[in-house]
Design a protein around this motif. Structure first.
Motif, mmCIF file in Angstrom:
data_model
loop_
_atom_site.group_PDB
_atom_site.id
_atom_site.type_symbol
_atom_site.label_atom_id
_atom_site.label_comp_id
_atom_site.label_asym_id
_atom_site.label_seq_id
_atom_site.Cartn_x
_atom_site.Cartn_y
_atom_site.Cartn_z
ATOM 1 N N THR A 141 0.634 -1.262 -0.020
ATOM 2 C CA THR A 141 0.041 -0.146 0.072
ATOM 3 C C THR A 141 0.932 1.286 -0.071
ATOM 4 N N LYS A 142 1.831 1.292 0.820
ATOM 5 C CA LYS A 142 2.615 2.465 0.925
ATOM 6 C C LYS A 142 3.641 2.670 -0.323
ATOM 7 N N GLY A 143 4.082 1.643 -0.921
ATOM 8 C CA GLY A 143 4.792 1.623 -1.917
ATOM 9 C C GLY A 143 4.055 2.009 -3.165
ATOM 10 N N ARG A 144 2.884 1.418 -3.525
ATOM 11 C CA ARG A 144 1.955 2.123 -4.537
ATOM 12 C C ARG A 144 1.598 3.621 -4.445
ATOM 13 N N SER A 145 1.339 3.926 -2.967
ATOM 14 C CA SER A 145 0.803 5.378 -3.041
ATOM 15 C C SER A 145 2.026 6.175 -3.333
ATOM 16 N N ALA A 146 3.243 5.844 -2.844
ATOM 17 C CA ALA A 146 4.361 6.456 -3.081
ATOM 18 C C ALA A 146 4.612 6.842 -4.563
ATOM 19 N N ILE A 147 4.508 5.553 -5.224
ATOM 20 C CA ILE A 147 4.634 5.741 -6.777
ATOM 21 C C ILE A 147 3.586 6.462 -7.432
ATOM 22 N N LYS A 148 2.398 6.617 -7.171
ATOM 23 C CA LYS A 148 1.271 7.180 -7.479
ATOM 24 C C LYS A 148 1.714 8.609 -7.550
ATOM 25 N N THR A 149 2.152 9.118 -6.401
ATOM 26 C CA THR A 149 2.514 10.570 -6.163
ATOM 27 C C THR A 149 3.539 10.867 -6.959
ATOM 28 N N LEU A 150 4.510 10.072 -7.056
ATOM 29 C CA LEU A 150 5.712 10.377 -8.039
ATOM 30 C C LEU A 150 5.215 10.468 -9.517
ATOM 31 N N LEU A 151 4.273 9.602 -9.854
ATOM 32 C CA LEU A 151 4.009 9.890 -11.350
ATOM 33 C C LEU A 151 3.215 11.224 -11.464
ATOM 34 N N SER A 152 2.327 11.637 -10.596
ATOM 35 C CA SER A 152 1.564 12.692 -10.364
ATOM 36 C C SER A 152 2.367 13.895 -10.502
ATOM 37 N N THR A 153 3.584 13.953 -9.977
ATOM 38 C CA THR A 153 4.500 15.011 -10.014
ATOM 39 C C THR A 153 5.594 15.129 -11.364
ATOM 40 N N GLY A 154 5.138 14.144 -12.238
ATOM 41 C CA GLY A 154 5.903 14.187 -13.527
ATOM 42 C C GLY A 154 7.113 12.991 -13.717
ATOM 43 N N VAL A 155 7.105 12.161 -12.648
ATOM 44 C CA VAL A 155 8.160 11.091 -12.824
ATOM 45 C C VAL A 155 7.909 10.242 -13.854
ATOM 46 N N SER A 156 8.636 9.807 -14.732
ATOM 47 C CA SER A 156 8.141 8.479 -15.926
ATOM 48 C C SER A 156 8.215 7.148 -15.095
ATOM 49 N N ARG A 157 7.592 6.455 -15.739
ATOM 50 C CA ARG A 157 7.498 5.309 -15.376
ATOM 51 C C ARG A 157 8.699 4.449 -15.720
ATOM 52 N N GLU A 158 9.325 4.764 -16.714
ATOM 53 C CA GLU A 158 10.508 4.197 -16.988
ATOM 54 C C GLU A 158 11.872 4.383 -16.049
ATOM 55 N N SER A 159 11.585 5.486 -15.156
ATOM 56 C CA SER A 159 12.795 5.533 -14.265
ATOM 57 C C SER A 159 12.457 5.370 -12.773
ATOM 58 N N ILE A 160 11.214 4.281 -12.602
ATOM 59 C CA ILE A 160 11.182 3.707 -11.238
ATOM 60 C C ILE A 160 11.472 2.310 -11.335
ATOM 61 N N VAL A 161 11.789 1.804 -10.339
ATOM 62 C CA VAL A 161 12.265 0.208 -10.305
ATOM 63 C C VAL A 161 11.696 -0.144 -9.043
ATOM 64 N N VAL A 162 10.859 -1.254 -9.157
ATOM 65 C CA VAL A 162 10.168 -1.848 -7.798
ATOM 66 C C VAL A 162 11.077 -3.139 -7.459
ATOM 67 N N VAL A 163 11.091 -3.208 -6.002
ATOM 68 C CA VAL A 163 11.838 -4.344 -5.689
ATOM 69 C C VAL A 163 10.823 -4.930 -4.661
ATOM 70 N N ASP A 164 10.436 -6.343 -4.812
ATOM 71 C CA ASP A 164 9.502 -6.939 -3.829
ATOM 72 C C ASP A 164 9.952 -8.276 -3.931
ATOM 73 N N PRO A 165 9.709 -9.228 -2.526
ATOM 74 C CA PRO A 165 9.865 -10.533 -2.647
ATOM 75 C C PRO A 165 8.660 -11.336 -3.015
ATOM 76 N N ASP A 166 7.698 -10.924 -3.381
ATOM 77 C CA ASP A 166 6.555 -11.507 -3.907
ATOM 78 C C ASP A 166 6.526 -11.586 -5.467
ATOM 79 N N PRO A 167 6.632 -12.746 -6.085
ATOM 80 C CA PRO A 167 6.643 -12.585 -7.777
ATOM 81 C C PRO A 167 5.382 -12.161 -8.268
#
Length: 351
Positions: A141-167
């Motif tokens: 929940t926190k990671g998705r919300s942080a990414i949503k805010t980053l996207l709304s501020t103009g950060v591109s999807r290509e510049s975001i890398v997600v790391v999580d243990p769940d495939p």
């Protein structure tokens, strides 16, 4: 006992377009029919160069028959090219078409091999090119919300890398257009796969405070210069996160509790705070450089409401005495409405 993840290495998932199985089969069938009709057209156009063992002439049906048995490598031999031109066409056209037809028949295996090769090439190319990106450890929940805010501020999807243990979670991130790394972000090998050593920022959004501490320590060891922003549930762990190398720490549980308290006693204030936290919905907080025509003037002369001024690394409230005269190099923390944000999107001084 060896750790299977350490032996295999973390799994990297790149965003890609998916083709449905029915569509893939239809594409193969359509290409095979195209090759068949092309062979029929060539044979029928040069029908005088072929001999039919039954009646000596080649009709359109005979052309279909010859093309079918030839491309399927059956080859009964009752129809055969007899002129030099027909034999040359068989060498230069029919034989390559037959090979392509066979490739289509075994296309599933070849597609898997090609997909793996293409995927490996894309990963290698991505690793060599990625830099100044944002690594988000944890896609809850926190990671998705942080990414949503980053996207709304103009950060591109290509510049975001997600790391999580769940495939499954990482697969969802890849479908959403982000590069995903399946693995434990507390391991340096996993963060290296995310190229954290060349990252601009690291967002630690794990569900456990002890995990957040380990991720912060590992990320800071690999990249001493990146800005690390971490979230913890308990405020007593904030000093530990800062000692581990986090530049900014957010206490999620206490922040939610404070918002609940404000909303209980002052519901309208709570609604405004929620609006400010939801970037792009209405009222937004923004940070920008002071403009040339604002230098020397008070914060009250700025066209947007100013909440704070950042000067020489210090965060000063709007009513601080030094804010009576803005200086070059100041950064302003302002409030914008959605309409104002859209009108000033082209302002190069805004971030």
């Amino acid at each position: 006992m060896n750790d299977p993840e350490a032996v295999r290495g973390p799994l990297v998932l790149l965003p890609s377009a998916r083709t449905g199985p029915l569509r893939a089969v239809a594409q193969r069938v359509g290409f095979a029919l195209l090759l068949l009709f092309a062979a029929v057209a060539v044979v029928y156009a040069d029908r005088d160069g072929y001999s039919d063992g039954v009646d000596g002439t080649v009709s359109l049906l005979d052309a279909f028959y010859y093309a079918t048995v030839t491309m399927s490598t059956t080859g009964y031999g009752d129809i055969a090219p007899v002129t030099e031109a027909a034999r040359l066409v068989n060498i230069l056209f029919i034989t390559p078409v037959r090979v392509l037809f066979l490739i289509v028949l075994v296309g599933t295996t070849l597609e898997v091999l090609a997909e793996r090769t293409r995927d490996d090439w894309r990963k290698a190319r991505w690793r060599t090119r990625v830099r100044d990106h944002i690594v988000v450890a944890g896609y809850g929940t926190k990671g998705r919300s942080a990414i949503k805010t980053l996207l709304s501020t103009g950060v591109s999807r290509e510049s975001i890398v997600v790391v999580d243990p769940d495939p499954r979670v990482v697969a969802e991130a890849a479908e959403a257009g982000f590069v995903g790394i399946v693995g434990d972000a507390t391991r340096s090998s996993v963060l290296r796969q995310a190229a954290v050593q060349r990252a601009r920022e690291v967002v630690v959004a794990s569900a456990r405070d002890d995990t957040a501490v380990l991720v912060t320590l590992t990320a800071r060891q690999l990249n001493p210069d990146a800005a690390i922003l971490a979230s913890v549930r308990e405020s007593e762990n904030v000093p530990l996160l800062r000692q581990s190398g986090a530049d900014h720490v957010v206490t999620s549980s206490e922040a939610a509790g404070r918002l609940l308290g404000v909303s209980t006693s002052q519901p309208n204030v709570g609604q405004v705070i929620e609006d400010l936290l939801d970037q792009g919905s209405g009222l937004d907080l923004a940070e920008r450089d002071v403009l040339a025509d604002e230098i020397g003037g008070p914060v009250g002369a700025v066209r947007e409401p100013v909440l704070a001024v950042v000067r020489d690394g210090r965060l000063l409230p709007f009513d601080h005495p030094v804010c009576g005269s803005l200086a070059a190099g100041d950064r302003l923390i302002i409030v914008r409405s959605k309409r104002q944000a859209g009108a000033s999107a082209a302002d190069p001084a805004a971030t």
